[in-house]
Design an enzyme around this catalytic site. Structure first.
Site, short mmCIF file in Angstrom:
data_model
loop_
_atom_site.label_atom_id
_atom_site.label_comp_id
_atom_site.label_asym_id
_atom_site.label_seq_id
_atom_site.Cartn_x
_atom_site.Cartn_y
_atom_site.Cartn_z
CE LYS A 1 -3.71 -2.53 2.17
NZ LYS A 1 -4.33 -3.02 3.39
CD GLN B 1 -3.47 -4.66 6.59
OE1 GLN B 1 -3.34 -3.72 5.83
NE2 GLN B 1 -4.10 -5.78 6.23
CG ASP C 1 -9.93 -0.51 4.78
OD1 ASP C 1 -9.64 -0.81 3.61
OD2 ASP C 1 -9.26 -0.87 5.77
#
Ligand code: NAP
Length: 310
Positions: free
Chosen positions: A55, A99, A122
């Protein structure tokens, strides 16, 4: 092996999206805004470390800023909440990604709920989930959003078609079903208690599989001509399993000899590809789209903030 005319090339579409995102980053930069994505990693799960690195790399390649906050596994809930609060308040930060999975002692939902919904790249915050449900999407979970882009750019219109989603996770299955519904598909959502999975999936003109079960979907699950999208991602290190999944595939065997492992999905591609109309590969299908959409969401968060700031 997938014949070229059947291939749903996620990697190619992802590259297209990334080019578009890079152009948007440049346009924002001209107005003095550099989109910034902050990624929070707790503990030392090797798979999570790989995801976080990729990422950060993708952000840099597109001209965005990326900051990784790597915290030890012993980090407590209060400390993590403190970091999220600081990132929420920091006007330089446009996107925040925590994460998953978090260490068992920290309740993920409480942490995800704490992220500013405007920075929730997200798309897991209840506000963003609710907006998606209502058909007013703002920040949409990256994997299903990427699959919708893939379908659109490959000329596959879900309108009026029977779509079946296998898996009902908050990350993939549920938002996928909602996006297909809003695109006017007739949607069936399957899960581990679905009584006759093969009967359900055989009804699909568009079949999206996100079950996390290696090779779950075989030839008996797929109707001739169906569009099949394989979200699953598994690393296979057992030679016998590789030979069973990819008989007579010299490329896969060579990759296995070289690396001691190959990747496969939830779909038994060798048996399903001859039946399917179009199908995604693993790797090179959904994975690259997910990262591309994370970048797109970060730029979107930066753009929305700019538009909303008086
Ligand atoms: P998850 O949270 O474990 O959810 C799996 C879902 O599949 C659950 O709803 C489960 O049903 C259902 N399921 C499990 N076994 C089944 C079976 N035998 N028949 C029918 N349904 C079954 O997984 P996830 O986070 O959605 O991820 C799914 C897969 O996609 C994983 O392999 C993951 O690694 C991969 N993934 C890839 C990407 C990418 O970018 N390529 C992104 C995200 C996820 P219940 O609800 O009844 O338990």
């Amino acid at each position: 092996m997938i014949e070229p005319d059947k291939l749903l090339d996620g990697a190619r579409v992802a590259a297209e999206i990334r080019d578009e995102v890079a152009a948007e980053v440049q346009a924002l930069a001209a107005r003095g805004v550099t989109p910034r994505l902050d990624v929070v990693l707790v503990g030392d799960d090797p798979a999570s470390e790989v995801y976080v690195r990729s990422k950060a790399k993708a952000s840099a390649e597109l001209g965005m800023r990326s900051v990784t906050h790597a915290l030890p596994a012993s980090t407590g809930r209060a400390e993590l909440e403190g970091l999220v609060d600081r990132l929420n308040a920091d006007t330089e930060v446009h996107g925040i990604l925590v994460q998953l999975p978090l260490p068992a002692a920290i309740p993920s939902a409480a942490i995800l709920d704490r992220i500013d919904p405007g920075k929730d790249v997200d798309g897991f915050h209840p506000v963003n989930v609710g907006l998606l449900q209502q058909g007013r999407p703002r920040l949409v979970p990256c994997t299903p959003a990427g699959i919708m882009e893939l379908l659109a750019r490959e000329g596959i219109d879900p309108k009026g078609r029977r779509a079946v989603v296998v898996g009902r996770s908050d990350i993939v299955g549920k938002p996928m079903a909602m996006l297909l519904l809003h695109a006017h598909a007739t949607v069936t959502l399957c899960h581990s208690r679905t009584a006759d999975l093969a009967a359900a999936t055989r009804s699909a003109e568009i079949l999206i599989v996100a079950a996390g079960r290696r090779g779950l979907i075989g030839a008996e699950h797929v109707a001739p001509g169906a569009v099949v999208v394989d979200v699953g991602m598994h690393r296979v290190t057992d030679r016998a399993v590789v030979e069973k999944l990819f008989p007579g595939d010299p490329k896969k065997m060579a990759a296995f000899e070289k690396r001691g492992a190959v990747l496969c999905g939830d779909v038994d591609t060798t048996r399903v590809a001859p039946i399917a109309g179009r199908i995604t590969p693993v790797p090179g299908g959904v994975g690259p789209l997910t990262i591309a959409m994370l970048m797109a969401n970060t730029v979107r968060a930066a753009t929305l903030r700019r538009e909303e700031t008086p």
